[in-house]
Design an enzyme around this catalytic site. Structure first.
Site, PDB file in Angstrom:
ATOM      1  CG  ASN A  62      -9.374   0.755  -5.068  1.00 33.60           C
ATOM      2  OD1 ASN A  62     -10.254   0.295  -5.772  1.00 33.60           O
ATOM      3  ND2 ASN A  62      -8.218   1.178  -5.575  1.00 33.60           N
ATOM      4  N   PRO A  91       3.190   5.613 -10.620  1.00 35.03           N
ATOM      5  CG  PRO A  91       3.690   4.448 -12.576  1.00 35.03           C
ATOM      6  CD  PRO A  91       3.678   4.320 -11.101  1.00 35.03           C
TER       7      PRO A  91
END
Ligand code: CTP
Length: 413
Positions: free
Chosen positions: A219, A317
């Site tokens: 991103n 996670p």
């Protein structure tokens, strides 16, 4: 705007503080001008003393033109105030000597008072920062090193010279330290030390989830918000460890520990290792929530994919939620929420539900679809919520200023 590459260049919390800058005779003294400009850009009042040696290289007019006021020269120069040697001690919050020549170190160590800068330093009882610059053999000499140790033992902050080629053609340790180091050390001396003794962990930047030998999922985060938080916490006295995702290019204070990772799983492992030793966690990283099931270490060839292809993703996670839910009672946690919304009420509601879901003490939500508060921008606007039900809307300001307020929120949460 500062000419230095720092994440706190626009922070307004230093406006109207005062620095006195002593400049000594060294080729590096032209670089003191950049420090002056950076501090002036933050609204800091800067007075300057140019020693006789410095005036062989640069002129008082140069410093005065760039906002230094006053610029002191000789102790007995015509028109000089009678007690000019006492003025920095009365008005300035910190004294910076950059560059400090070998002779200046000797004079400061001996408590000399026979030129303007030495006398001003002797009459100064606030924080003193000394950034030496000289030929490497002069720096390595036992006499210079003894002076440096003496000054350090007296509580002065020494910003040691860097290593490399020097103007005289020698190489070794002696060139003026990177300006960012001097800049940050002086700011820390001006900042309130309300985070002193706190150990702070900051995650920042994007993560890269490798798919094949050359391609990854990521991103556009630049880590600017996390850098600003890390720098603000450090300036306010905290011991900071930053876990940085890839591609971060902003300068950090030298004493701030950085650990570089690439993927979400690497960031998770590093954060887990460090977390038990921390008092605060600031989780700003734009962690990829999923990573592609690996295609292997070779480049996937387009000839093999002419019919199109499908990528399978597996969840990563959640670093913030995992660490926040197993924290001890003394540990405090700040989370972020990157949302795409058009109104503040929705942003507030999302902030409150993410605060609860992540078990954070404070959470700052920003609308990344709105100009001025998205990835890579110099500014941000956030809605802050805390676990006591308080909230505040922080309108668009520099990320450094938002970071300052978020540190205060976390301290008081
Ligand atoms: N975060 C994290 N680990 C993840 C995902 C997010 O530590 N795997 C942290 C971010 O650093 C941030 C907060 O969780 O502090 C919220 O991140 P955000 O991307 O806004 O939300 P998500 O948890 O990813 O949820 P969603 O994508 O559904 O909004």
């Amino acid at each position: 705007m500062s000419c230095l590459n720092t994440p706190v260049d626009l922070c307004t919390h230093f406006a109207n503080t005062r620095l006195h800058l002593g400049v000594c005779g060294s080729v590096a003294c032209y670089r003191a001008v950049e420090l002056l400009r950076a501090w002036r850009g933050m609204g800091i009042h800067v007075s300057v003393t140019l020693t006789r040696g410095a005036r062989q290289f640069v002129t008082p007019l140069l410093f005065a033109s760039l906002g230094a006021n006053p610029v002191y020269e000789d102790m007995f120069a015509p028109g000089q105030e009678v007690f000019a040697h006492l003025e920095p001690g009365q008005h300035a919050n910190a004294l910076v000597v950059a560059p400090a020549s070998a002779d200046a170190l000797r004079r400061l160590a001996q408590g000399a008072a026979d030129d303007m800068l030495a006398a001003q330093a002797l009459a100064f009882d606030g924080p003193v920062i000394i950034a030496p610059a000289m030929n490497p053999r002069m720096w390595a000499h036992a006499a210079t090193q003894a002076n440096v140790r003496l000054l350090e033992n007296r509580g002065n902050s020494i910003v040691p010279p860097g290593t490399g080629g020097t103007a005289c053609g020698d190489a070794g340790q002696g060139r003026l330290a990177p300006l960012e180091e001097i800049f940050f050390t002086a700011l820390r001396a001006l900042a309130p030390q309300d985070m002193a003794g706190k150990r702070v962990l900051v995650t920042l930047g994007p993560t890269r989830e490798q798919w094949d030998g050359v391609r990854f999922w990521s991103n556009p985060s630049t880590g600017r918000m996390g850098m600003a938080l890390a720098a603000c916490a450090w300036l306010r006295g905290a011991a900071v460890t930053a876990i940085c995702g890839p591609g971060i290019s902003l300068a950090m204070p030298r004493n701030l520990a950085c650990c570089h990772v690439r993927s979400a799983r690497e960031m998770f492992a590093a954060a887990q290792d460090l977390w038990t030793h921390m008092d605060m966690g600031m989780f700003t990283a734009a962690v990829a929530d999923f990573s592609p099931k690996s295609f292997g270490t070779k480049k996937a060839k387009k000839a093999d994919m002419q019919q199109g292809f499908t990528v399978d993703f597996v969840p990563n996670p959640d670093i913030l939620r995992t660490l926040a839910s197993k924290r001890t009672s003394g540990q405090k946690v700040l989370g972020f929420a990157a949302e795409t919304v058009d109104d503040t009420d929705t942003l507030l509601a999302l902030a409150q539900s993410k605060l609860a879901a992540k078990h954070a003490d404070v959470l700052a939500a920003n609308a990344v679809n709105v100009a001025g508060s998205g990835f890579g921008t110099e500014t941000n606007a956030v809605v802050v919520v805390d676990a006591h039900g308080l909230h505040e809307i922080l309108p668009t300001r520099s990320k450094a200023d938002i970071a300052w307020d978020l540190c205060t929120w976390l301290l008081h949460s």
